[in-house]
Design an enzyme around this catalytic site. Structure first.
Site, PDB file in Angstrom:
ATOM      1  NE  ARG A 131      -9.462  33.502  11.693  1.00  0.00           N
ATOM      2  CZ  ARG A 131     -10.115  34.152  12.650  1.00  0.00           C
ATOM      3  NH1 ARG A 131     -10.460  33.555  13.764  1.00  0.00           N
ATOM      4  NH2 ARG A 131     -10.405  35.428  12.515  1.00  0.00           N
ATOM      5  CB  THR A 133     -15.127  36.608  20.779  1.00  0.00           C
ATOM      6  OG1 THR A 133     -14.738  35.911  19.597  1.00  0.00           O
ATOM      7  CG2 THR A 133     -13.865  37.108  21.470  1.00  0.00           C
TER       8      THR A 133
HETATM    9  C1  SD4 Z   1     -11.817  35.934  15.765  1.00  0.00           C
HETATM   10  N1  SD4 Z   1     -12.161  37.944  17.002  1.00  0.00           N
HETATM   11  O1  SD4 Z   1     -11.615  34.746  15.833  1.00  0.00           O
HETATM   12  C2  SD4 Z   1     -12.601  36.584  16.874  1.00  0.00           C
HETATM   13  C3  SD4 Z   1     -14.047  36.449  16.571  1.00  0.00           C
HETATM   14  C4  SD4 Z   1     -14.955  37.352  17.338  1.00  0.00           C
HETATM   15  O2  SD4 Z   1     -17.069  38.031  17.890  1.00  0.00           O
HETATM   16  O3  SD4 Z   1     -14.567  38.208  18.061  1.00  0.00           O
HETATM   17  N2  SD4 Z   1     -16.231  37.242  17.194  1.00  0.00           N
HETATM   18  O4  SD4 Z   1     -11.443  36.619  14.808  1.00  0.00           O
END
Ligand code: SD4
Length: 338
Positions: free
Chosen positions: A227, A199
């Site tokens: 999801r 992310t």
């Molecule tokens: C999520 N917040 O899909 C994102 C994943 C994430 O570092 O931030 N990973 O839930």
């Protein structure tokens, strides 16, 4: 009587004084701008791209889009199409963008599109809606000139997916960037040594003192098909209030959504808390709800206020963020609760 010349002379002296008084009253003296802050150490390259725009007095909105596109462009990166797939072996991407007028756009679960952040911007600018999902988001993207990519997994993702299929267990990995502790699920490191995360969230303030933010992600690896995490949800993965500040998040999205995380951070800043304290209070909110569960997951918040002050806080050790302004260009370690 005051003649015209005297009046002009007087105004020349008093106008700057009034302006200075006003900015003192706003508490905005000493503001650092432009500035861009991004999640993780991979944010260094993202910031560099955003800086090309910010340093030329460009708009924060353009800067955050360009920053997000930088990481979406990388072939073997967890954020874009090179990211890890869901449990059905399909890469689905989430992204959002928000500007200084509270205009916002997002896409969730979009497949085979290289730049979800730019599709999110198109949703914001060309439709009356905020979020488009799945097939509808892809259809909108194609109609707006985006290319439908092959959808083939990156080499990294293929390996990790094959490994995951051996157990098919859904276990979000804390600080997935850590190669030593996360073994085969740890993604590659970039050539410059920065880690490769799933992310990217970034917020920026431009030289006009306007704030914007963007988030782009392939989401949690091996998630259920369909999801959606916090990243494309305004108020969860990203929130911008041009009067107060902006915030973004990384980590287990479900926990962030439950507390409307970034909106909460901005509201804490509105109450007068520093960006770091605001992030800390949001993290505490997550931990308080379920302390045992919180030990098993990671969430980090990153915030920037109207003075160009920034701060972060995470549940666990290991959350890092990158900062670029005229004064600095570096990676910071976030403080943490547990
Ligand atoms: C999520 N917040 O899909 C994102 C994943 C994430 O570092 O931030 N990973 O839930």
């Amino acid at each position: 009587m005051i003649n015209r010349r005297k009046f002009l002379q007087l105004s020349a002296i008093t106008a700057p004084l009034i302006a200075a008084k006003k900015s003192l009253a706003n508490g905005l003296e000493g503001t650092i701008k432009p500035i861009v802050v991004s999640t993780w150490d991979s944010g260094m390259a993202v910031n560099a791209e955003a800086w090309k725009i910010l340093s030329k007095k460009g708009r924060a909105l353009d800067a955050v889009e360009a920053g997000a596109m930088q990481i979406e462009n990388l072939i073997n990166c967890c954020v874009g199409l090179g990211g890890y797939p869901d449990r059905d072996g399909i890469v689905t991407l989430d992204s959002c963008i928000m500007d200084e007028h509270a205009n916002c756009g997002a896409v969730a679960g979009i497949e085979r599109i290289k730049h979800p952040v730019s599709v999110a911007r198109k949703v914001m600018e060309k439709t009356p809606h905020v979020i488009l999902v799945g097939a509808g988001a892809q259809q909108f993207a194609v109609e707006n000139g985006f290319t439908l990519e092959s959808g083939e997994l990156s080499e990294d993702a293929k390996k990790a997916y094959a490994e995951w299929l051996k157990t098919s267990e859904y276990k979000p990995v804390i600080n997935i960037e850590n190669k030593k502790t996360n073994g085969p699920f740890a993604p590659n490191f970039f050539q410059d040594g920065t880690a490769n995360h799933d992310t990217m969230g970034l917020v920026a303030m431009d030289s006009m003192s306007n704030l914007s933010g963007a988030v782009t992600t392939s989401g949690m690896a091996f998630k259920l098909h369909g999801r959606v995490g916090d990243s494309p949800i305004i108020g969860a993965g990203l929130f911008v209030d041009n009067e107060i500040g902006a915030a973004t998040s990384s980590g287990t999205g479900e926990e962030v959504i439950r507390i409307c995380g970034t909106h909460l951070v901005v509201e804490f800043m509105r109450q007068g808390l520093s960006p770091e304290m605001a992030c800390k209070k949001a993290v505490q909110r997550i931990v308080k709800r379920d302390p045992a569960k919180a030990k098993t997951l990671q969430v980090g918040f990153l915030a920037l206020n109207k003075k160009g002050q920034y701060g972060a806080y995470a549940i666990q050790k290991g959350f890092v963020f990158s900062v670029k302004s005229g004064n600095e260009n570096k990676i910071h370690e976030s403080k943490f609760l547990i």
